[in-house]
Design an enzyme around this catalytic site. Structure first.
Site, PDB file in Angstrom:
ATOM      1  N   GLY B  14       6.025 -11.546  14.719  1.00 15.41           N
ATOM      2  CA  GLY B  14       5.521 -10.727  13.623  1.00 15.41           C
ATOM      3  C   GLY B  14       5.804  -9.256  13.904  1.00 15.41           C
ATOM      4  O   GLY B  14       5.580  -8.778  15.018  1.00 15.41           O
ATOM      5  N   GLY B  16       4.733  -6.546  11.798  1.00 17.26           N
ATOM      6  CA  GLY B  16       3.904  -5.613  11.047  1.00 17.26           C
ATOM      7  C   GLY B  16       3.268  -4.622  12.022  1.00 17.26           C
ATOM      8  O   GLY B  16       3.707  -4.488  13.169  1.00 17.26           O
ATOM      9  N   ALA B  18       0.491  -4.685  13.747  1.00 18.78           N
ATOM     10  CA  ALA B  18      -0.050  -5.222  14.995  1.00 18.78           C
ATOM     11  C   ALA B  18       1.072  -5.523  15.982  1.00 18.78           C
ATOM     12  O   ALA B  18       1.034  -5.119  17.145  1.00 18.78           O
ATOM     13  CB  ALA B  18      -0.876  -6.482  14.717  1.00 18.78           C
ATOM     14  N   GLY B  19       2.079  -6.242  15.523  1.00 17.03           N
ATOM     15  CA  GLY B  19       3.181  -6.622  16.400  1.00 17.03           C
ATOM     16  C   GLY B  19       3.922  -5.408  16.926  1.00 17.03           C
ATOM     17  O   GLY B  19       4.235  -5.317  18.122  1.00 17.03           O
ATOM     18  N   PHE B 119     -14.148   6.390   1.212  1.00 16.18           N
ATOM     19  CA  PHE B 119     -13.818   4.998   0.943  1.00 16.18           C
ATOM     20  C   PHE B 119     -15.112   4.201   0.915  1.00 16.18           C
ATOM     21  O   PHE B 119     -16.136   4.662   1.423  1.00 16.18           O
ATOM     22  CB  PHE B 119     -12.908   4.469   2.073  1.00 16.18           C
ATOM     23  CG  PHE B 119     -11.564   3.975   1.609  1.00 16.18           C
ATOM     24  CD1 PHE B 119     -10.748   4.775   0.828  1.00 16.18           C
ATOM     25  CD2 PHE B 119     -11.106   2.703   1.952  1.00 16.18           C
ATOM     26  CE1 PHE B 119      -9.498   4.331   0.404  1.00 16.18           C
ATOM     27  CE2 PHE B 119      -9.859   2.247   1.541  1.00 16.18           C
ATOM     28  CZ  PHE B 119      -9.055   3.063   0.771  1.00 16.18           C
ATOM     29  N   ASP B 221       1.536 -18.225   8.859  1.00 10.14           N
ATOM     30  CA  ASP B 221       2.377 -18.966   9.811  1.00 10.14           C
ATOM     31  C   ASP B 221       1.765 -19.036  11.215  1.00 10.14           C
ATOM     32  O   ASP B 221       1.727 -20.103  11.833  1.00 10.14           O
ATOM     33  CB  ASP B 221       3.773 -18.337   9.885  1.00 10.14           C
ATOM     34  CG  ASP B 221       4.477 -18.311   8.536  1.00 10.14           C
ATOM     35  OD1 ASP B 221       4.107 -19.117   7.654  1.00 10.14           O
ATOM     36  OD2 ASP B 221       5.398 -17.492   8.358  1.00 10.14           O
ATOM     37  N   GLN B 240     -11.554 -12.115   1.545  1.00 12.00           N
ATOM     38  CA  GLN B 240     -11.889 -10.980   0.684  1.00 12.00           C
ATOM     39  C   GLN B 240     -11.089 -10.987  -0.616  1.00 12.00           C
ATOM     40  O   GLN B 240      -9.867 -11.107  -0.589  1.00 12.00           O
ATOM     41  CB  GLN B 240     -11.609  -9.672   1.415  1.00 12.00           C
ATOM     42  CG  GLN B 240     -11.907  -8.446   0.581  1.00 12.00           C
ATOM     43  CD  GLN B 240     -11.925  -7.188   1.437  1.00 12.00           C
ATOM     44  OE1 GLN B 240     -10.904  -6.594   1.718  1.00 12.00           O
ATOM     45  NE2 GLN B 240     -13.114  -6.809   1.878  1.00 12.00           N
ATOM     46  N   HIS B 242     -10.187  -8.487  -3.349  1.00 18.57           N
ATOM     47  CA  HIS B 242     -10.217  -7.041  -3.599  1.00 18.57           C
ATOM     48  C   HIS B 242     -10.612  -6.829  -5.054  1.00 18.57           C
ATOM     49  O   HIS B 242     -10.047  -7.458  -5.945  1.00 18.57           O
ATOM     50  CB  HIS B 242      -8.843  -6.430  -3.319  1.00 18.57           C
ATOM     51  CG  HIS B 242      -8.860  -4.933  -3.279  1.00 18.57           C
ATOM     52  ND1 HIS B 242      -9.061  -4.161  -4.394  1.00 18.57           N
ATOM     53  CD2 HIS B 242      -8.713  -4.066  -2.247  1.00 18.57           C
ATOM     54  CE1 HIS B 242      -9.035  -2.878  -4.043  1.00 18.57           C
ATOM     55  NE2 HIS B 242      -8.813  -2.802  -2.744  1.00 18.57           N
ATOM     56  N   LEU B 252      -2.182  -4.756  -5.956  1.00 17.43           N
ATOM     57  CA  LEU B 252      -3.327  -3.965  -5.555  1.00 17.43           C
ATOM     58  C   LEU B 252      -3.366  -2.585  -6.193  1.00 17.43           C
ATOM     59  O   LEU B 252      -2.361  -1.900  -6.288  1.00 17.43           O
ATOM     60  CB  LEU B 252      -3.254  -3.806  -4.042  1.00 17.43           C
ATOM     61  CG  LEU B 252      -4.500  -3.246  -3.389  1.00 17.43           C
ATOM     62  CD1 LEU B 252      -5.638  -4.233  -3.541  1.00 17.43           C
ATOM     63  CD2 LEU B 252      -4.227  -2.990  -1.927  1.00 17.43           C
ATOM     64  N   THR B 254      -5.414   0.620  -5.119  1.00 15.17           N
ATOM     65  CA  THR B 254      -6.206   1.003  -3.936  1.00 15.17           C
ATOM     66  C   THR B 254      -7.623   1.460  -4.276  1.00 15.17           C
ATOM     67  O   THR B 254      -7.872   2.080  -5.317  1.00 15.17           O
ATOM     68  CB  THR B 254      -5.510   2.116  -3.125  1.00 15.17           C
ATOM     69  OG1 THR B 254      -6.370   2.505  -2.050  1.00 15.17           O
ATOM     70  CG2 THR B 254      -5.206   3.340  -3.974  1.00 15.17           C
ATOM     71  N   GLU B 255      -8.536   1.153  -3.345  1.00 17.02           N
ATOM     72  CA  GLU B 255      -9.891   1.663  -3.389  1.00 17.02           C
ATOM     73  C   GLU B 255      -9.891   3.194  -3.364  1.00 17.02           C
ATOM     74  O   GLU B 255     -10.850   3.841  -3.792  1.00 17.02           O
ATOM     75  CB  GLU B 255     -10.609   1.131  -2.140  1.00 17.02           C
ATOM     76  CG  GLU B 255     -12.054   1.403  -2.065  1.00 17.02           C
ATOM     77  CD  GLU B 255     -12.693   0.548  -0.974  1.00 17.02           C
ATOM     78  OE1 GLU B 255     -12.402  -0.661  -0.903  1.00 17.02           O
ATOM     79  OE2 GLU B 255     -13.472   1.103  -0.184  1.00 17.02           O
ATOM     80  N   ARG B 286     -16.605  -4.082  -0.842  1.00 16.36           N
ATOM     81  CA  ARG B 286     -15.686  -4.794  -1.738  1.00 16.36           C
ATOM     82  C   ARG B 286     -16.253  -6.097  -2.303  1.00 16.36           C
ATOM     83  O   ARG B 286     -16.039  -6.414  -3.466  1.00 16.36           O
ATOM     84  CB  ARG B 286     -14.373  -5.094  -1.007  1.00 16.36           C
ATOM     85  CG  ARG B 286     -13.563  -3.842  -0.820  1.00 16.36           C
ATOM     86  CD  ARG B 286     -12.261  -4.129  -0.137  1.00 16.36           C
ATOM     87  NE  ARG B 286     -11.504  -2.880  -0.031  1.00 16.36           N
ATOM     88  CZ  ARG B 286     -10.361  -2.767   0.624  1.00 16.36           C
ATOM     89  NH1 ARG B 286      -9.832  -3.800   1.242  1.00 16.36           N
ATOM     90  NH2 ARG B 286      -9.739  -1.609   0.649  1.00 16.36           N
ATOM     91  N   HIS B 353      -7.143 -11.092  -1.277  1.00 17.43           N
ATOM     92  CA  HIS B 353      -6.582  -9.930  -0.605  1.00 17.43           C
ATOM     93  C   HIS B 353      -6.498 -10.052   0.905  1.00 17.43           C
ATOM     94  O   HIS B 353      -5.506  -9.668   1.507  1.00 17.43           O
ATOM     95  CB  HIS B 353      -7.444  -8.716  -0.973  1.00 17.43           C
ATOM     96  CG  HIS B 353      -6.935  -7.414  -0.448  1.00 17.43           C
ATOM     97  ND1 HIS B 353      -5.658  -6.979  -0.690  1.00 17.43           N
ATOM     98  CD2 HIS B 353      -7.528  -6.448   0.313  1.00 17.43           C
ATOM     99  CE1 HIS B 353      -5.488  -5.793  -0.115  1.00 17.43           C
ATOM    100  NE2 HIS B 353      -6.594  -5.461   0.508  1.00 17.43           N
ATOM    101  N   GLU B 386      -4.213  -9.351  11.153  1.00 17.86           N
ATOM    102  CA  GLU B 386      -4.921 -10.199  10.192  1.00 17.86           C
ATOM    103  C   GLU B 386      -4.958 -11.655  10.621  1.00 17.86           C
ATOM    104  O   GLU B 386      -5.880 -12.380  10.284  1.00 17.86           O
ATOM    105  CB  GLU B 386      -4.312 -10.071   8.786  1.00 17.86           C
ATOM    106  CG  GLU B 386      -5.187 -10.731   7.719  1.00 17.86           C
ATOM    107  CD  GLU B 386      -4.718 -10.484   6.294  1.00 17.86           C
ATOM    108  OE1 GLU B 386      -3.974  -9.509   6.076  1.00 17.86           O
ATOM    109  OE2 GLU B 386      -5.103 -11.268   5.404  1.00 17.86           O
ATOM    110  N   ARG B 397     -14.699  -7.270   5.146  1.00 20.95           N
ATOM    111  CA  ARG B 397     -14.012  -6.128   5.752  1.00 20.95           C
ATOM    112  C   ARG B 397     -14.153  -4.893   4.877  1.00 20.95           C
ATOM    113  O   ARG B 397     -14.049  -4.975   3.649  1.00 20.95           O
ATOM    114  CB  ARG B 397     -12.527  -6.445   5.923  1.00 20.95           C
ATOM    115  CG  ARG B 397     -11.733  -5.256   6.433  1.00 20.95           C
ATOM    116  CD  ARG B 397     -10.302  -5.596   6.685  1.00 20.95           C
ATOM    117  NE  ARG B 397      -9.529  -5.849   5.482  1.00 20.95           N
ATOM    118  CZ  ARG B 397      -9.115  -4.906   4.631  1.00 20.95           C
ATOM    119  NH1 ARG B 397      -9.427  -3.645   4.828  1.00 20.95           N
ATOM    120  NH2 ARG B 397      -8.400  -5.233   3.576  1.00 20.95           N
ATOM    121  N   LEU B 403      -5.957  -1.548   8.551  1.00 15.96           N
ATOM    122  CA  LEU B 403      -4.919  -0.830   9.304  1.00 15.96           C
ATOM    123  C   LEU B 403      -5.452  -0.498  10.688  1.00 15.96           C
ATOM    124  O   LEU B 403      -4.750  -0.580  11.688  1.00 15.96           O
ATOM    125  CB  LEU B 403      -4.504   0.448   8.564  1.00 15.96           C
ATOM    126  CG  LEU B 403      -3.568   0.261   7.357  1.00 15.96           C
ATOM    127  CD1 LEU B 403      -3.318   1.604   6.664  1.00 15.96           C
ATOM    128  CD2 LEU B 403      -2.234  -0.346   7.773  1.00 15.96           C
TER     129      LEU B 403
END
Lengths: 230, 584
Positions: B14, B16, B18-19, B119, B221, B240, B242, B252, B254-255, B286, B353, B386, B397, B403
């Site tokens: 992955g 993203g 995190a990876g 937020f 996956d 969640q 959204h 989406l 955004t909030e 949310r 979401h 995630e 969340r 993020l």
């Protein structure tokens, strides 16, 4: 609505050919929705796509002669029959999927990362709103490749000319008040090809689905080179 | 046929946030790191995150990490582990500075510091006034962060396997993870990657629902790979929705729109959030806002000819604020709804979401699996982002914490891995390789059968209908029967396309197996939890039940088995925040 789609499966085909599909169009339909509908009719049809909202940059294709991002291209705006081909000038892997490795190699070649020589502060590096505003229109690039694969100079010299995407990125870092590699970046753009193959044809500007202007960025780089030379 | 093999010190699946944030910790060392991604890294779904990342920098209003921690515990409806939450909220501050140093083009305040916006669920002083804690790069924060992390990995010469699909983990007899079998999408050839440690950073599974803000690639996956390796998924019933997806489309909004001063109205023009959450109003958590919207529509106060959505009003913010702070939203509204948000309100409805649940880990990203009455670290395996469940989000969340989660725990996993990497590779377990190959070869079966598309459409529709925003016993029990029947049909699915090169039909088949595995985890866990907490809302059990249910669910694939473990209520250094009623 009639769609003509370029098909090529190296297991089977000697060269690409066009195949017709009939797709029922609904209000608000995007080109990506139509491609998904075609895939419902024929699961062997291959194209890249993901976010569906124009931020991941996966689904650039050539439609009726122009490079577009399928997920934000309304079908209603297209003239039938809609002709969909892979990006021009790139080796075709299968159907609409092309090999973008040279495009990515040019991106890497401009060293697209912030360079900072000073020791880092404990908090953020300060940047005024005006300095930050200079990055607007530059950092939003999604690397979809619509611009570079629409550029005749890139078609002829994809190994030597950086192309509009990479040059936009080069300027994104030159324009960043935090970056401290200006001399090095400008030196690396010297020579007849990397930067100067741009002949301001401006196909890139027309092709960019995010409304960015690589030609202007290239102009800024040339201007800065000139200033530094004096 | 002997499989081609490659050896690395670390394998990260992955690319993203995190990876890539795990990879960057390793790439600057001597360690050899491979990052496998089924899409080119900047196509990963982190790119779509809009609003921002929370950190108590106090650039706009007074703030500290302890307030952020309280908000996150409360937001989780007391299901989050307080040690992990404390760690995340403390680490948020250096994490955001590190991002900025790496080049993220954050929006700025007049004094040159990072811009922070209000937020939902974020307060000062443990539930007091609204906080401004969410660090933003306009409304493209995820894009800015993902591209920067990719760029820094290019600088550090991380080894990328772009467009390789991970099939399964390889585990030895003792249960240690030795790497993974992957498939090169372009050639259709399998490749065995051996590693001393493997990090799952594969993101969410939002595609289990028909209407979702999630990308085509978010098919769970890594979660499914964990399940097939005998590892549980934790708290999967907490999904969640959204509140503001573009109505009928799911993408989406955004909030940050509400953070900047936008608000929701029903068909009478009423600001119904004033009624549903008198204090926080449109910036309530949310789950609260989503339920309020669904209630408006159910009770006949929805907008549009079918009364099936509500409106998000932001035109009063003015052209300038919208151009500066919410340019992407204006673009999205114009393209997909034909609405210019600077002039008219946007039609919105909740959209699937985010998975609060996932692969259970400790705060170092190490994966935990039950052993006897306790749990132990799975040797050689990490998870972050995630796909993982630390758990910092618990039942719900907060915006701007995802993020943060991927960055903090991606980094933590990278650092821990570096410290504890074994000196030598363990020997490959060939039986485990054969099992992974069998999963791939199953799709070579020819003949007539169900198509991937038919089963996928049916499964996703059933999930939406029976495991969505409001969940009652009868609806969910009927749903579970249907889902089980659909799962049984997997065996009847056949591909018509058996070609090698860039066969996306085969990838979608493998993804469908993953989706079904994740969907079952959600449905089984949801049916069993007889209380309402966070995003898990049961009209038949409307109250939170801390006596019986303040515990994490653990779903195991074999026999759809469920187990539970206690919530960690003890933080690292501060006092516990004891459960209380959650009102906004």
């Amino acid at each position: 609505m009639k769609f003509l789609v370029s098909r090529y499966n190296p297991d089977r085909d000697a060269k690409p050919h066009m195949q017709a599909f009939e797709v029922e169009v609904w209000r608000g339909m995007m080109l990506r929705d139509a491609l998904l509908e075609i895939k419902r009719q024929d699961e062997s049809f291959a194209f890249r796509h993901s976010c569906g909202e124009g931020v991941c940059g996966s689904d650039g294709v050539n439609v009726n002669g122009s490079n577009r991002l399928a997920c934000i291209t309304p079908v209603a705006d297209l003239k039938a029959p809609v002709e969909i081909r892979p990006f021009p000038g790139r080796p075709i892997i299968r159907d609409l999927v092309v090999d973008m490795s040279q495009f990515y190699a040019q991106y890497k070649a401009v060293e697209p990362w912030l360079v900072r020589e000073d020791p880092m502060p404990e908090q953020e590096i300060l940047q005024s709103p005006a300095e930050r505003d200079r990055l607007d229109g530059l950092y939003e690039c999604i690397l979809c490749g619509c611009c570079s694969t629409a550029c005749p100079s890139f078609w002829w010299n994809p190994d030597k000319f950086h192309g509009p995407q990479a040059l936009l990125t080069a300027w994104r870092f030159l324009a960043d008040s935090r970056d401290q590699a200006t001399e090095h970046r400008l030196d690396a753009l010297e020579g007849p090809y990397r930067l100067f193959r741009c002949h301001t044809i401006m196909s890139c500007v027309e092709a960019c689905p995010k409304g960015l202007n690589p030609t202007r960025a290239i102009g800024h780089i040339k201007q800065l080179m000139l200033e530094k030379a004096i | 046929m002997a499989l081609p093999r490659r050896r690395f010190d670390a394998l990260i699946i992955g690319a993203g946030g995190a990876g890539l944030n795990a990879a960057i910790q390793l790439a600057d060392t001597e360690a050899r790191v491979a990052v496998v991604s089924k899409v080119f890294p900047t196509r990963s779904h982190t790119v779509a995150a809009q609003g921002g990342v929370n950190a108590a920098l106090a650039n706009v209003l007074p703030d500290n990490w302890h307030w952020h921690m309280y908000d996150t515990v409360k937001g989780s409806d007391w299901l989050g582990d307080q040690d992990a939450i404390e760690y995340m909220c403390r680490e948020a501050i250096p994490t955001v500075y590190e991002l900025e140093h790496n080049g993220v083009p954050f929006s700025r305040l007049d004094n040159g510091k990072i811009y922070q916006r209000p937020f939902g669920g974020m307060t000062q002083n443990f539930g007091g006034e609204q906080a401004a804690r969410t660090c933003a790069a306009a409304d493209r924060t995820g894009h800015a962060i993902l591209h920067t992390l990719y760029q820094q990995n290019l600088r550090a010469r991380t080894h990328f396997f772009d467009e390789y699909f991970a099939i399964d983990l390889i585990r030895d007899q003792e249960g240690a993870v030795l790497g993974a079998l992957v498939l090169e999408i372009e050639t259709g050839e399998p490749l065995l990657i051996e590693a001393k440690a493997t990090v799952l950073a594969t993101g969410g599974c939002g595609q289990v629902f028909r209407t979702t803000s999630n990308a085509h690639i978010n098919t769970g996956d890594g979660m499914a790979m964990a399940l097939r390796a005998g590892i549980p998924l934790m708290d999967m019933e907490f999904f969640q929705f959204h509140p503001t997806g573009l109505a009928g489309r799911g993408m989406l909004i955004t909030e940050g729109v509400r953070g900047e001063g936008g608000y929701l109205i029903n068909k009478d023009g009423e600001r119904f959030m004033e009624r549903s959450a008198p204090h926080a109003k449109d910036l309530a958590s949310r789950d609260v806002v989503s339920r309020a919207i669904v209630t408006e529509v159910k009770e006949g106060r929805g907008c549009g000819p079918r009364g099936d959505h509500v409106l998000l009003k932001l035109d009063h913010l003015g052209e300038e604020v919208i151009a500066k702070r919410l340019p992407g939203i204006r673009e999205t509204g114009r393209i997909f709804s034909g609405v210019d948000a600077a002039r008219e309100p946007l039609p919105v409805f909740p959209t699937a979401h985010y998975a609060m649940g996932g692969i259970p880990t400790d705060r170092h990203g190490r994966v935990l699996a039950p052993v006897g009455t306790g749990e132990e670290v799975v040797p050689g395996l990490y998870a972050a982002g995630e796909c993982a469940c630390v758990s910092v989000h618990g039942g719900n969340r907060l915006g701007g914490n995802s993020l943060l989660d991927i960055l903090v725990f991606g980094r933590a996993a990278g650092l821990d891995l570096l410290e504890h990497m074994e000196a030598h590779h363990r020997p490959m377990d060939e039986a485990s390789v054969d099992r992974a190959m069998a999963r791939l070869e199953r799709w070579d079966r020819k003949g007539e059968g169900l198509s991937v598309r038919e089963l996928r459409d049916a499964f996703r529709a059933t999930m939406e209908e029976h495991a969505g925003v409001f969940r009652t016993e009868a609806v969910m029990r009927e749903g579970l029967d249907k889902l089980r029947a659909l799962r049984a049909q997997l065996d009847e699915v056949r591909l018509q396309d058996h070609s090698r090169v860039f066969n996306t039909a085969r990838i979608e088949a493998l993804e469908l197996e993953n989706l079904i595995a994740c969907g079952m985890a959600i449905a089984v866990s949801a049916l069993n939890r007889k209380e309402s907490r966070g995003a898990h809302s049961r009209p038949d059990y409307p109250k939170r039940d801390d006596v019986n249910w303040m515990k994490h669910s653990l779903y195991l694939m074999e026999d759809d088995h469920l187990d539970y473990k206690p919530v960690q209520t003890k933080p690292l250094t501060v006092e516990t925040f004891p459960p209380k009623e959650r009102v906004y």
